[in-house]
Design a protein around this motif. Structure first.
Motif, short mmCIF file in Angstrom:
data_model
loop_
_atom_site.label_atom_id
_atom_site.label_comp_id
_atom_site.label_asym_id
_atom_site.label_seq_id
_atom_site.Cartn_x
_atom_site.Cartn_y
_atom_site.Cartn_z
N UNK A 122 -5.39 -6.31 -0.20
CA UNK A 122 -6.65 -7.12 0.19
C UNK A 122 -6.42 -8.71 0.19
N UNK A 123 -5.38 -9.03 -0.71
CA UNK A 123 -5.11 -10.67 -1.08
C UNK A 123 -4.49 -11.18 0.49
N UNK A 127 2.41 -11.10 -7.92
CA UNK A 127 1.59 -10.02 -8.11
C UNK A 127 2.53 -8.73 -7.74
N UNK A 128 3.44 -9.06 -6.78
CA UNK A 128 4.27 -7.89 -6.26
C UNK A 128 5.80 -8.11 -6.30
N UNK A 138 -6.85 -11.49 3.44
CA UNK A 138 -8.00 -12.82 2.99
C UNK A 138 -7.19 -13.79 3.73
N UNK A 187 0.60 0.25 -4.49
CA UNK A 187 -0.28 -0.76 -4.96
C UNK A 187 -1.41 -1.13 -3.87
N UNK A 188 -2.56 -1.35 -4.38
CA UNK A 188 -3.64 -1.44 -3.51
C UNK A 188 -4.11 -2.68 -3.30
N UNK A 189 -3.69 -3.69 -4.28
CA UNK A 189 -4.26 -4.97 -4.42
C UNK A 189 -3.75 -5.83 -3.40
N UNK A 197 0.67 -1.21 -0.04
CA UNK A 197 0.01 0.15 0.12
C UNK A 197 0.89 1.14 -0.01
#
Lengths: 385, 341
Positions: free
Chosen positions: A148-149, A208-209, A152, A143-145, A139
């Motif tokens: 949330x992953x 993803x990152x 989870x 990168x915001x996504x 964040x």
């Protein structure tokens, strides 16, 4: 005034990247205490030359709740819930630091089953805490996504904690001599199922990152400290291990059942943001490895030892420490033989790491400051106590 | 058909004007007002939809449903938000430079609407087919810099100022490769007029295939021009609080928000016009093709936004000047040589 004396004290010669660039008028900016990326209420007074950081002064204390003083008024069992609230993202390991110190002081035997349960909780807590770190770090990088992953999976672990302790963050679970509630075999199965799929989730985060070139460009070579500097400042945990020093209290001074477990100490050598990132990602994988061994061999038996009804610690000085997700959490206890401590000092790793901030941030850009604060995984509740 | 109907209507109205001896400039003003109203309605409707779309896409990228409570599929979410924003107190900070502060959102918003004057929606549906269409768009795009500088400077806030300076540096750096990429298309089409560019693509193929490098440069630069992740540095939330619009609230803030989406839509429709043949396409009506192609780019931009982290300000400059600019220049030279041969 106070700020001036601070900057005079730091006289180490630093190699500042970009110090040969043309300079403009310097600007003082208050980063925090209300700022999206200071992880709570850190106030960093930045002196900026354009976007380049000339000086950093971190001002702490906005979340001070007199934890240590309160402990002098409470009897020993009453202190346990307060420790949850220092580093509120790793309650289990904080409780452990206190409980282990007191148990050592009064010479209390802890049943094997309780020791296993404590270790399981501590390692679940490590994953739990590192997941928050991963999300908020992403964040901070814009990168915001990933946030949330990672939440989870964190949610699943919170559910595990809730099922056994009744709480998701402030557990109040450890007791002198054992733990409050027993785990069930169904719970163990659920955790095992989670551990089976968690490496895939980690792979997902990497896809993803971790592998992103923008992430590499923004983390490599940023906020670099040497192993000597880290040791001199008293760094511990991932910050120290990222400089290549394989110091882990779980190995150096084993507590609970860590000496029976197979695991590697995650290290990296560069000492920059990227190294700290890698160490934490590695640690999650090692925690999975440890948990698999632990859950396979939880012994039967009692979960509470024979603790006295009223706990009085014999007069003397005691120190106990554990490796929390953030580093060495230490509990220094001075007792005069009463039902309350005479003095309890809490060594919090974040407070120590915060002192490294100027060393890491000088000469870098404003945007790097955010990445650096994120990489030392700061929890203000623990810094201020 | 609609186009023909509108044209015949216009002719009959014009005949009425001539028959009654009414001055023709009244008719000209009336048509201009109607065109502006049409463009405004189109933009506002689209922005309403775009904001909803962005939330839905971000939701689905992030394992969550996005807005669901307001209306079917949460379609009314943006309306609810707009209402909330309208009802907010209009705060102008005590230290602000009042007039500049008030003007800045308008200076940002008006050019983003004016771009739509030259965008061809369908065959002959275009507010004004300027012979310098691309130049006009490029000129308007550079209006963003003064507006952000005005906002940042007048707010009397250090974060705003830093956001404004960042955006000035960023937008100027990316305008150059953007225009060079557009020039590649212009050289191929031999005209600055957007309808001619579409006609040229109908004769040959989409310029996407003739100008792949130019297209990539255009797309990256357009993302940077519309301040979207990974180039959202002017309002980098985790660094600059909210960048140039830190001190803006309520309706003034929402105008900046509106501008952002209007610019995104403008860039997407221009990309569709320059590289994907605009409204031309088989079977479906031209207007539908135009919308499909525009929203393809919009989706791409949103997908990128919710996947990538933000790059740093110095890396942004490096990318702009040291990579995109040379690539765009070489592309233009190669295109020119190819056309001459």
């Amino acid at each position: 005034m106070a700020l001036d004396t601070h900057s005079e004290r730091r006289t180490e010669t630093l190699e500042i990247p970009g110090s040969d660039l043309p300079r403009t008028e310097e600007m003082m900016v208050n980063m925090g205490p209300q700022h999206p990326s200071t992880h709570g209420v850190l106030r960093a007074v930045l002196t900026l030359d354009g976007e380049r950081i000339v000086d950093v002064d971190s001002d702490v204390g906005y979340l001070h709740r007199c934890f240590e003083k309160i402990c002098e008024q409470q009897n020993y069992p009453q202190i346990i819930p307060y420790t949850d609230r220092t580093d509120y993202l790793a309650g289990m390991t904080n409780e452990l630091a206190l409980v282990l110190t007191v148990e050592k002081a009064i010479g209390l035997e802890v049943p094997r089953r309780a020791q296993y349960i404590r270790t399981i909780m501590a390692e679940l807590q490590r994953i739990h805490s590192h997941l928050i770190w991963f999300g908020t770090f992403a964040l901070d990088m814009g990168a915001t996504t990933p946030f949330l992953y990672s939440f989870r999976e964190r949610e699943t672990i919170s559910d595990f904690f809730e099922e056994i302790t009744g709480a998701r963050m402030m557990y109040n679970y450890m007791r002198y001599g054992g733990v409050r509630n027993d785990i069930t075999s169904e719970w163990v199965k659920k955790v095992q199922a989670f551990l089976k799929r968690f490496p895939e989730n980690l792979q997902e985060y990497d896809d993803l990152f971790t592998g992103n070139p923008i992430v590499h460009a923004r983390t490599q070579g940023i906020g670099k400290i040497s192993a000597e500097q880290a040791i001199a400042y008293g760094a511990s945990g991932p910050v120290l291990r990222a400089t290549g020093v394989p110091y882990d209290i779980r190995r150096a001074d084993p507590y609970l059942v860590y000496d029976e477990l197979q695991f590697d100490i995650a290290t990296a050598s560069e000492g920059d943001v990227w190294a700290r990132y890698q160490v934490r990602m590695q640690e999650m994988r090692q925690s999975v490895r440890m948990l698999e061994q632990l859950l396979a061999g939880v012994p039967e038996g009692e979960i509470m030892g024979k603790a006295p009804r009223i706990i009085k610690v014999p007069a003397g000085h005691y120190y106990g420490h554990v490796d929390s997700p953030r580093g060495e959490v230490g509990c220094y206890l001075v007792s005069t033989g009463e039902r309350t401590p005479y003095r309890l000092h809490w060594r919090s790793p974040c407070f120590v790491h915060l002192q490294l901030l100027p060393l890491m941030a000088k000469g870098h850009l404003m945007a790097d400051m955010v990445a650096i604060i994120g990489s030392i995984d700061i929890v203000m509740g623990e810094v201020d106590r | 058909m609609l186009v023909d109907w509108v044209a015949s209507l216009y002719q009959s109205v014009q005949a009425t004007f001539v028959a009654h001896g009414w001055p023709l400039w009244v008719l000209a003003v009336l048509t201009a007002v109607l065109k502006v109203a049409g463009v405004l309605v189109w933009i506002l409707l689209n922005v309403l939809f775009l904001i909803w779309l962005e939330r839905k896409i971000s939701g689905h990228v992030q394992n969550r449903p996005g807005p669901v409570y307001t209306g079917r599929f949460g379609l009314l979410q943006t309306l609810a938000d707009a209402l909330k924003v309208l009802l907010k107190e209009d705060v102008i900070p005590a230290g602000a430079d009042r007039w500049v502060f008030v003007l800045a959102p308008l200076v940002a918003f008006v050019p983003s609407v004016m771009i739509w004057v030259v965008i061809p929606f369908s065959r002959g549906v275009q507010a004004q087919d300027l012979n310098i269409g691309i130049l006009y768009v490029a000129a308007l795009a550079s209006f963003t810099v003064p507006s952000l500088l005005m906002a940042g400077w007048s707010s009397d806030n250090k974060w705003s100022l830093m956001g404004a300076l960042r955006s000035a540096a960023q937008l100027i750096s990316y305008e150059v490769p953007l225009i060079l990429a557009e020039l590649g298309v212009v050289v191929l089409a031999g005209s600055l007029r957007l309808s001619d560019i579409i006609a040229a693509q109908q004769r040959s193929v989409w310029f996407l295939f003739l100008q792949p490098v130019g297209f990539v440069v255009y797309f990256i630069a357009a993302l940077a021009e519309s301040n979207r992740t990974p180039f959202d540095l002017p309002e980098a939330e985790s660094e600059l609080v909210a960048g140039f619009n830190t001190e803006y609230s309520g309706f003034r803030w929402s105008i900046f928000f509106l501008t952002e989406y209007a610019n995104l839509l403008g860039m997407a429709s221009l990309a569709a016009t320059l590289f994907l043949g605009g409204w031309s396409g088989p079977f479906l009506p031209p207007f539908v093709w135009f919308v499909i192609k525009t929203y393809f780019f919009v989706f791409l931009a949103m997908w990128i936004r919710w996947t990538l982290p933000r790059i740093r300000v110095d890396q942004l400059m490096d990318l702009g000047w040291k990579f995109l600019l040379p690539v765009a220049l070489v592309n233009l030279v190669v295109t020119g040589v190819f056309v001459v041969l």
